[in-house]
Enzyme design. Structure first.
Site, short mmCIF file in Angstrom:
data_model
loop_
_atom_site.label_atom_id
_atom_site.label_comp_id
_atom_site.label_asym_id
_atom_site.label_seq_id
_atom_site.Cartn_x
_atom_site.Cartn_y
_atom_site.Cartn_z
N GLU A 194 0.83 -1.22 0.00
CA GLU A 194 0.00 0.00 0.00
C GLU A 194 0.86 1.26 0.00
O GLU A 194 1.79 1.43 0.80
CB GLU A 194 -1.00 0.05 1.16
CG GLU A 194 -2.02 1.20 1.05
CD GLU A 194 -2.74 1.25 -0.30
OE1 GLU A 194 -2.16 1.82 -1.25
OE2 GLU A 194 -3.87 0.74 -0.39
N ASN A 195 0.49 2.12 -0.95
CA ASN A 195 1.26 3.34 -1.22
C ASN A 195 2.72 3.01 -1.50
O ASN A 195 3.62 3.80 -1.22
CB ASN A 195 1.15 4.34 -0.06
CG ASN A 195 -0.28 4.77 0.15
OD1 ASN A 195 -0.96 5.13 -0.82
ND2 ASN A 195 -0.76 4.72 1.38
N GLY A 247 -5.23 -2.01 -4.10
CA GLY A 247 -6.03 -2.06 -2.89
C GLY A 247 -7.20 -1.10 -2.92
O GLY A 247 -8.26 -1.37 -2.34
N ASP A 248 -7.01 0.04 -3.61
CA ASP A 248 -8.06 1.05 -3.71
C ASP A 248 -8.87 0.91 -5.00
O ASP A 248 -9.51 1.84 -5.44
CB ASP A 248 -7.43 2.45 -3.63
CG ASP A 248 -6.38 2.66 -4.70
OD1 ASP A 248 -6.20 1.77 -5.57
OD2 ASP A 248 -5.70 3.71 -4.67
#
Ligand code: AHR
Ligand code: AHR
Length: 481
Positions: free
Chosen positions: A204-205, A279-280
Site C-alpha cells: 500500500e502506497n 487495494g483502492d
C-alpha cells in the site's frame, strides 16, 4: 499432492486457494470457477475432470459454444468460502455500471497442463476480482505467505496487477494495509534491475522490491512465459521469491526487514483478497493469473520449493489462441459483414476511421484498396495477427477507446497490443470473429457501419447485445486489392 497439501504439511495451510486451471488439493473435486454466457445469461460451474485434476475446459467450451462467456466466480478451494467475484468500486471506480470492474473473458488465456486444455484469468485494464469479507486471512502484523502462477509476457506499468491481501473497504487506508504479489513494470514506487517486469510486494502506497522504497538491484526482471511469484511476510521480516513456472527452482530476490518508511513495521493487514487491481481498486493494470494461494503462517523456503516442484510437474504450456478459417501471414484479405442488413459491406477505412462500405468487383481501385488488409503476425503477440492497411503501408487496425482506427505503427507496446487480434470461428457460425488480444471480451463489431471492439452487452452503445453474434462475424476472402 497439490500445492495446498504441501503447505498443510509444512504447517502453513492455505486459507484461500484460487485456480481456474486445476485443483490445488489432491482430493479436491469441488467447483473451480463459474462462467456466465452472453446468449441467455445462465451460468455453469467448472470443476476438475477428476479429484485433484485439471479443470474441465471441454465443459466450458460446450456451454459457451457460439456465444461469449465471462468468469463470474473464482472459487476458494480451501473450504473457507473465500471466493473471488466482480470487484466493487473503491477509491477508484471500474468501467461497468455502478463502478464495478469488468469480468474476465473465459477464453482469453488458454493453456495446457500436462497436455489437457485449461483457461487462465486474462485481466485487461478495468478488470478485477475481490473478496472484502474473507475469513482466516492474515490481519494486522500476522504472518502469511502466497504464491501465484502468472503469464510473464502479459503485464503493463499501470497500477496494479496484484494478487493477495488488501483493504476490506476497497479504499487506500494507509501504508502497510496491504500485502500482495505485484507483477509488472510500474516504476512509480519501487523497481528492480533492468526494465522489468518485476515481482514486487504491494504493501500500500508502495510497490516494494526490497527494503528501500525505490530501486533494489537484487530484484531481477523476470519474464518467463509462466512465472511463479512468491511473497511472504511476518513481523519485521518479508521475502520476494520467483521462478520459471515451467522448470527449475525458486530464487530468493529479497529476504529481510520491513521497509523503513513509516507504517510498514508493524503491518496493518486487513485480510481482503484482490486479483488484478490495487487495494483502492486502481484498475489500470493487466496480467494473467492461472493459480494462487494465501496461507496462514510464514511458509518455509523448503515448503515453497516443494510447491514450485508441484507447479513444474503440472506442466503449463502454451496452446493456440485462434480457431476458425485460417489466415495466412502475408496475404491480402477482405472481410464481409454477415448481418442481414449489410452482407454487401466490407470492413474498410476512411482516413483513420474504420467502417463498413459497399464494395464489389466494379468498385474503384481506391475503394478496393481501402477494403483490403495485409495479414501480419500479431505485433503484440505473434500467436495472433495484425492487419496492415493495403493503401497505407505501415498503418494497422488498432483500437483506441474501443473504436477501431487505422494508425501508423509508432513502435510502442501499447500500439502493438492494441493492434493484435485473435480470430476464432464466427459466433454466428459464419467465417471468423476477431477478438482483441488485450481485451478478449471484445470483438471487431460494426455498429451503424462504424467499427468498434465491442463486448456482448456493456456500458457503450456499441456493446448492445442485440445482433451481437451477427455483427461480430465476418467472412474472410482474398483481398479486393
Ligand atoms: O501501493 C500501490 C497502490 O497504491 C495500491 O495498490 C493502491 O491501493 C494505491 O493506489
Ligand atoms: O481501446 C481501449 C484502450 O484505449 C486502448 O488499449 C488504449 O490505447 C486506449 O487508452
Amino acid at each position: 499432492a497439490g500445492p495446498c497439501d504441501i503447505y498443510s504439511s509444512g504447517g502453513t495451510p492455505c486459507v484461500a486457494a484460487h485456480s481456474t486451471t486445476r485443483a490445488l488439493y489432491s482430493t479436491y473435486t469441488g467447483p473451480l470457477y463459474q462462467v456466465q454466457r452472453g446468449s441467455d445469461g445462465t451460468t455453469a460451474t467448472i470443476a476438475p475432470l477428476s479429484a485433484g485434476g485439471v479443470a474441465n475446459a471441454p465443459a466450458q467450451d460446450s456451454f459457451c459454444a457460439n456465444t461469449t462467456c465471462l468468469i463470474t466466480i473464482i472459487y476458494d478451494q480451501s473450504g473457507r468460502g473465500n471466493h473471488l467475484t466482480q470487484a466493487p468500486p473503491g477509491g477508484f471506480s471500474g468501467p461497468e455500471s455502478n463502478g464495478y470492474d469488468n469480468l474476465a473473458s473465459a477464453i482469453g488465456a488458454p493453456v495446457t497442463l500436462n497436455g489437457q486444455k485449461a483457461y487462465g484469468v486474462f485481466i485487461s485494464p478495468g478488470t478485477g476480482y475481490r473478496n472484502n469479507a474473507a475469513s482466516g486471512t492474515a490481519t494486522g502484523d500476522a504472518a502469511e505467505g502466497m504464491y501465484a502462477v502468472l503469464d510473464g509476457t502479459h503485464y503493463n506499468d499501470g497500477c496494479c496487477f496484484d494478487y493477495g491481501n488488501a483493504e476490506t473497504s476497497s479504499h487506500d487506508t494507509g501504508n502497510g494495509h496491504m500485502e500482495a504479489i505485484y507483477y509488472g513494470d510500474n516504476t512509480a514506487w519501487g523497481s528492480g534491475s533492468g526494465s522489468g517486469p518485476w515481482i514486487m510486494a504491494d504493501l500500500e502506497n508502495g510497490l516494494f522490491s526490497g527494503s528501500s522504497v525505490s530501486n533494489n538491484a537484487g530484484d531481477p526482471s523476470i519474464s518467463y512465459r509462466f512465472v511463479t511469484a512468491v511473497i511472504k511476510g511476518e513481523p519485521n521480516q518479508w521475502a520476494i521469491r520467483g521462478a520459471d513456472a515451467a522448470s527449475g527452482s525458486l530464487s530468493t530476490y529479497y529476504s529481510g526487514a520491513r521497509p523503513s518508511a513509516s507504517g510498514y513495521n508493524p503491518m496493518s493487514k486487513e485480510g481482503a483478497i484482490i486479483l488484478g487491481i490495487g487495494g483502492d481498486n486502481s484498475v489500470s493494470a493487466q496480467g494473467t493469473f492461472y493459480e494462487g494461494v494465501m496461507t496462514s503462517g510464514y511458509p518455509s523456503d523448503a515448503t515453497e520449493n516443494s510447491v514450485q516442484a508441484n507447479v513444474v510437474a503440472a506442466k503449463y504450456a502454451v496452446t493456440s489462441l485462434t480457431s476458425g478459417p485460417a489466415l495466412t501471414v502475408g496475404s491480402s484479405i477482405s472481410l464481409r459483414a454477415t448481418t442481414a442488413c449489410c452482407t454487401t459491406r466490407y470492413l474498410a477505412h476512411t482516413d483513420t476511421t474504420v467502417n463498413t462500405q459497399v464494395v464489389s468487383s466494379s468498385s474503384t481501385t481506391a475503394l478496393k484498396q481501402q477494403a483490403s488488409w495485409t495479414v501480419r503476425a500479431g505485433l503484440g503477440n505473434s500467436a495472433c495477427f495484425s492487419f496492415e492497411s493495403v493503401d497505407t503501408p505501415g498503418s494497422y487496425i488498432r483500437h483506441y477507446d474501443f473504436a477501431l482506427l487505422v494508425n501508423a505503427d509508432d513502435g510502442t507496446k501499447q500500439m502493438h497490443e492494441d493492434a493484435t487480434f485473435c480470430p476464432q470461428a464466427g459466433l454466428n457460425g459464419q467465417g471468423n470473429s476477431i477478438r482483441s488480444w488485450n481485451y478478449p471480451t471484445r470483438y471487431f463489431r460494426h455498429y451503424s457501419n462504424v467499427l468498434y471492439v465491442a463486448s456482448n452487452g456493456g456500458v457503450h452503445t456499441f456493446d448492445a447485445a442485440a445482433s451481437f453474434n451477427d455483427d461480430v462475424s465476418w467472412v474472410i476472402s482474398a483481398g479486393f486489392a
